[in-house]
Structures are given as structure tokens and as C-alpha cells.
Design a protein around this motif. Structure first.
Motif, mmCIF file in Angstrom:
data_model
loop_
_atom_site.group_PDB
_atom_site.id
_atom_site.type_symbol
_atom_site.label_atom_id
_atom_site.label_comp_id
_atom_site.label_asym_id
_atom_site.label_seq_id
_atom_site.Cartn_x
_atom_site.Cartn_y
_atom_site.Cartn_z
ATOM 1 N N MET A 1 32.251 -38.782 6.002
ATOM 2 C CA MET A 1 31.288 -39.205 4.998
ATOM 3 C C MET A 1 31.806 -40.389 4.195
ATOM 4 N N THR B 1 31.055 -43.457 6.426
ATOM 5 C CA THR B 1 29.658 -43.889 6.396
ATOM 6 C C THR B 1 29.318 -44.491 5.038
ATOM 7 N N TYR C 1 30.069 -48.056 4.937
ATOM 8 C CA TYR C 1 29.086 -48.892 5.623
ATOM 9 C C TYR C 1 27.793 -49.021 4.827
ATOM 10 N N PHE C 2 27.543 -48.053 3.941
ATOM 11 C CA PHE C 2 26.335 -48.103 3.121
ATOM 12 C C PHE C 2 26.297 -49.384 2.305
ATOM 13 N N ILE D 1 17.533 -45.369 3.332
ATOM 14 C CA ILE D 1 18.951 -45.063 3.110
ATOM 15 C C ILE D 1 19.676 -44.938 4.438
ATOM 16 N N PHE E 1 22.927 -47.004 5.963
ATOM 17 C CA PHE E 1 24.127 -46.399 6.539
ATOM 18 C C PHE E 1 24.408 -46.965 7.926
ATOM 19 N N PHE F 1 19.977 -37.826 -1.817
ATOM 20 C CA PHE F 1 20.853 -38.829 -1.222
ATOM 21 C C PHE F 1 21.944 -38.153 -0.400
ATOM 22 N N LEU F 2 22.444 -37.041 -0.943
ATOM 23 C CA LEU F 2 23.483 -36.287 -0.241
ATOM 24 C C LEU F 2 22.962 -35.804 1.123
ATOM 25 N N TRP G 1 22.891 -38.709 3.400
ATOM 26 C CA TRP G 1 24.276 -39.098 3.650
ATOM 27 C C TRP G 1 24.893 -38.169 4.700
ATOM 28 N N ILE G 2 24.652 -36.869 4.543
ATOM 29 C CA ILE G 2 25.181 -35.919 5.519
ATOM 30 C C ILE G 2 24.571 -36.190 6.883
ATOM 31 N N ALA H 1 23.550 -38.944 8.036
ATOM 32 C CA ALA H 1 24.076 -40.173 8.612
ATOM 33 C C ALA H 1 25.520 -40.011 9.077
ATOM 34 N N SER H 2 26.185 -38.922 8.651
ATOM 35 C CA SER H 2 27.615 -38.814 8.922
ATOM 36 C C SER H 2 27.974 -37.786 9.985
ATOM 37 N N ILE H 3 27.229 -36.678 10.021
ATOM 38 C CA ILE H 3 27.694 -35.552 10.826
ATOM 39 C C ILE H 3 26.748 -35.324 12.003
#
Lengths: 168, 335
Positions: free
Chosen positions: A16, A19, A22-23, B35, B39, B292-293, B296-297, B299-301
């Protein structure tokens, strides 16, 4: 198992974090119609037929209707029919000129062999890349269209090679 | 009967909340695309209006004007009903969430919540679980192998996370001493429950991710193996209904996280004491942060494999939630 979960948690946090970095980077998207695309100097776009821009033949077409491009073309997308320069109408410097010159862009693979074959540097692959049409017929480019130079919405990058040396 | 206090005020509150939620859900689609795009080092939708702000509107118009197709092989009544169930459950969930203190508006004393019921938390869990029926029934009635697999996964996922969700909330109930969400928020005046229940928060966050079918637990959809999961046979406005239900559910679930663990509109009291509406702003800001979280998650996992998710929930999260509950109980009992 406890160790696994701690390591896994750490990996998730790291992912996280990555990423998140990169945001904040600037998007790489080129907003095309508003923003010009970047092209390399040796980009091969649509063909253009050139004229002499200076010297004794100024204004005349370079193409002499020899059909070498058509012979060399791997996809046989070029059709040339030569005509004789006569009755005081001089379209090209030599005896003959291209009466019909057509390129079927649906077949063309933009290899650039035609411009290598051309003895007078008449045909060149320039930078026009926005090639769309409403019909198959419309994508067979005829001589009058090929003779018009196009100005694509692009910036030419300087990669230090060959700038301005093409087609000379 | 006092018409103003008993009829008009609740009605107006309900209408305003539904409208805000729908707008929030619609703009969550835009927000997520925006968002997520950043990312991935893209811009996201930016053609419809400035910053693509009209994109949800354009999507809605498109969905409404699409041809309404009901495949021949589906169970028609349930097939049409299922998106509605998902959607309604999401809207009802928000009813018990307090988003502000009692304020004086237009000469009336108005509590900024739709319903203030004593077993609010229980209500929340019950209605949230109902939402899964929309998915399961939609997948079943579609009569299609991908939809069915999606529905099966939704059902299996539901029984996995609902337990964890409930147990992690039990610890909260032990501390706050109430099932009423308004009182749980009041309990967090000085410290949010996140501080007292860090492990419980983590467990709850993971369970609520599964509850809203979000990546990495978006198993009922799994577009790379199940086409579109339970939504495969849906199109046009019915698909849009599922879609907006999913995104509104994200908003509602964020509101639940904020209310139960991040102090709702109350914490920090320094800000919420300034003005009653400052509390609402605080609540909104926290909801946006949790949303947002979510993105974000996502986009990451990468998505968790189905069997791994089951193993993870039953063999790891559930015991962990129990440990958390027992530890909290011991602290409450002996300290």
C-alpha cells in the motif's frame, strides 16, 4: 502462523505504501486532441508524394512513374500507371509521370520499402498517423491526396539520429 | 399526534438521507474510477464536464436508455426482484446511523439520524446481511453457471464474514455497554474505539471489506474467472441498480466503520463542540477517508483465492476475533 501473519501484514503495508507513492506521480496519459503526441524522427506514418521545392524543377512532381515502389512493395498495395509528359504539359522532370498513383492503406504495413526503392525520393513515409475512414474505398489514397502534405498534431522528439536526413 | 415532530421531520430526514446516499453512491463510482486511475498513473474520466464530474449522470442516462432484456431462461420474478433487494437493504442500513448531534433547525429540535432504536447494532447486522440475498437470489435466478458460482461464493462468503463481523462488534458492545449506535458514538467522546480496540478494528475492517464485496474479497464477481459473477445476466437499469447498490453499500459501510470505530461525528470533541454542523462535517470527512482506504486497498492488493479466503476467515480471523472478545471481556470484568 503468528510469524506468517505479521510478515503478511507487513507485506500488505509495503504494497500500500508503494501504490500510495504512485498516487502522487503525474499521469502518463497524453490528452491527445488537446496535447500533441510525441513521435520519434524516424516514425513512419502515411505516405506522401513530394514535389521539387527548389532548383530547376521547382513545383514539378518527383514521381516519374517507374513503378519500382509497386514492384518492391511486400503487400502489393501500390498501384502506379505511368503517363507520358507531352504537349508542353510537364508534370515531372523526365519523360514520364504517374498518371494514376494509388496506395491501399488497408493493405499497407508501413514498412517503408517503397521509399527505399524510389530513385527520386518521391514517396516518403511522413508523420501523419490519424488514419481513419468511413469506407474501404476512402482508405485507398489517390494521387491528389498523397500529394498534400499533412501536419499531424505531434511533437517530433530529437533522438539525435537522422533529423532532416530522410528522403534526400 | 404531533404532525410536525412525528411525521414531517422523519419523512424529510429520510428523503434527504436517501437522496444524499444515492448521490454519494453515484459519485463513489466516479470517485473510485478517478482515484483508482491516479493509483495507476492515469487521469480517469475527465471528458464529461470539468474533471469528469458529470460522468455518473452520463452513465445513468446510458443505463436507463438501454434496452431492457430479460433472458428467456431466467426465473423472471426473482431475477427482476434481486437488484431491488440489494439496493433496498443498503438504503435501510443507513437508517440507524447517527451522522450528527441534536440540532435546532428551523425552530425544531432535530436529531441528525433517521431512526434511533435501542438495538441499532443488531438492526445494522441484520439488514446488512439481507443485502447478500440480493446477490444470492440474483445469481440463482439467472440460471447460468457463472452466476450460480458467483452466488454460491457470495453465500459461502457471507456465512464466513458475518460471524467475524458480529464477534468483533461484540467486543465493542462490551465496552460501550449499549447496542444503540447513538450511545456508542457518545461513548467515543474522548477516545475513538479504534484506540481501545485496534485488533477489533482490523478484524472489523477486513470483515466489512468482505461484506461490501470489495477487492480483495470481491469473490462473487471475480470478473477474470466468472465473467461478472452473479451480475452476468444483468444489463441496463437492473445492472445499474446492482452497481449503485454496491457503491452505496461502500458509502454506508464506511459510515458504519466511522460510527463504531472512528468516533462518528463526535471525536475529536474539540471540533464537534464548535458547532453542531461541524460534527456532520467531521463525520463526512471520516467517511471520505475510509472510502479512500477502500479504493487504496483495491489498488494495492490482488484478489484472494476463494478457498484461501474461507480458510483465512474460519481458521484465522474467527479465532482471532474470539481472542479479542475474551480479552475485552476479561478487561471489562476485572478492571
Amino acid at each position: 502462523m503468528l510469524r506468517d501473519s505479521i510478515v503478511g501484514f507487513w507485506h500488505i503495508l509495503r504494497a500500500m505504501g508503494l501504490t500510495f507513492k504512485y498516487f502522487f506521480t503525474k499521469p502518463v496519459t497524453v490528452q491527445y486532441p488537446e496535447e500533441p503526441v510525441k513521435l520519434y524522427p524516424r516514425f513512419r506514418g502515411r505516405h506522401e508524394l513530394r514535389r521539387y521545392e527548389e532548383g530547376p524543377y521547382e513545383g514539378l512532381e518527383r514521381c516519374i512513374g517507374c513503378s519500382l515502389c509497386a514492384a518492391y512493395c511486400p503487400t502489393q498495395c501500390i498501384y502506379v500507371q505511368a503517363g507520358e509528359n507531352k504537349d508542353g504539359i510537364q508534370r515531372s522532370p523526365g519523360e514520364r509521370y504517374a498518371e494514376i498513383y494509388e496506395i491501399n492503406l488497408l493493405r499497407c504495413m508501413f514498412c517503408g520499402y517503397c521509399e527505399e526503392a524510389c530513385p527520386t525520393g518521391a514517396i516518403v513515409l511522413r508523420r501523419e498517423f490519424a488514419l481513419a475512414g468511413y469506407s474501404r474505398q476512402g482508405l485507398i489514397y489517390t494521387q491528389d491526396r498523397l500529394l498534400q502534405p499533412a501536419e499531424p498534431n505531434a511533437v517530433i522528439l530529437d533522438d539525435g539520429t537522422a533529423a532532416g536526413t530522410r528522403g534526400k | 399526534m404531533d404532525w410536525v415532530a412525528d411525521f414531517w421531520i422523519p419523512l424529510i430526514k429520510a428523503v434527504v438521507v436517501v437522496l444524499v446516499l444515492l448521490l454519494g453512491g453515484a459519485y463513489m463510482t466516479w470517485g473510485e474510477r478517478k482515484i483508482c486511475a491516479r493509483f495507476q498513473v492515469r487521469y480517469g474520466p475527465n471528458r464529461a464536464g470539468p474533471f469528469g464530474i458529470l460522468q455518473p449522470l452520463a452513465d445513468a442516462v446510458k443505463a436507463i436508455f438501454k434496452e431492457e432484456i430479460v433472458p428467456n431462461h431466467v426465473d423472471k420474478i426473482i431475477y427482476v426482484m434481486a437488484p431491488g433487494i440489494s439496493f433496498a437493504a443498503v438504503l435501510i442500513t443507513f437508517a440507524v446511523i447517527p451522522f450528527g448531534p441534536e440540532v435546532d433547525l428551523f425552530g425544531q429540535r432535530v436529531g441528525l439520524w433517521v431512526g434511533d432504536i435501542e438495538v441499532g447494532l443488531l438492526f445494522l447486522l441484520a439488514i446488512a446481511a439481507l443485502g447478500s440475498y440480493g446477490i444470492v437470489l440474483g445469481g440463482w435466478s439467472s440460471n447460468n453457471k457463472y452466476s450460480l458460482l458467483g452466488a454460491l461464493r457470495a453465500a459461502a462468503q457471507m456465512i464466513s464474514y458475518e460471524l467475524i463481523l458480529g464477534i468483533s462488534l461484540l467486543a465493542v458492545v462490551l465496552l460501550a455497554g449499549s447496542l444503540n449506535l447513538r450511545e456508542i458514538v457518545d461513548f467515543q467522546g474522548t477516545w475513538p474505539l479504534l484506540v481501545l480496540q485496534p485488533l477489533g478494528f482490523l478484524i472489523f475492517l477486513i470483515a466489512i471489506l468482505a461484506e461490501s464485496n470489495r477487492s480483495p474479497f470481491d469473490l462473487p464477481e471475480t470478473e477474470n474467472e466468472l465473467v461478472s459473477g452473479f451480475m452476468t445476466e444483468y444489463g441496463g437499469i437492473k445492472f445499474a441498480l446492482y452497481f449503485i447498490a454496491e457503491y452505496t453499500a461502500m458509502v454506508v459501510n464506511s459510515a458504519i466503520v466511522v460510527t463504531i470505530f472512528l468516533g462518528g461525528w463526535k471525536w475529536p470533541a474539540l471540533i464537534s463542540d464548535l458547532h453542531p454542523l461541524a460534527g456532520v462535517g467531521l463525520f463526512l470527512a471520516k467517511v471520505l477517508f475510509v472510502l479512500f482506504l477502500y479504493v487504496w486497498i483495491r489498488a494495492s492488493i490482488p484478489r484472494v483465492r476463494f478457498d484461501k479466503f474461507m480458510r483465512f476467515s474460519w481458521k484465522f480471523m474467527l479465532p482471532l476475533a474470539f481472542v479479542n472478545l475474551l480479552a475485552t471481556a476479561a478487561v471489562v470484568a476485572f478492571l
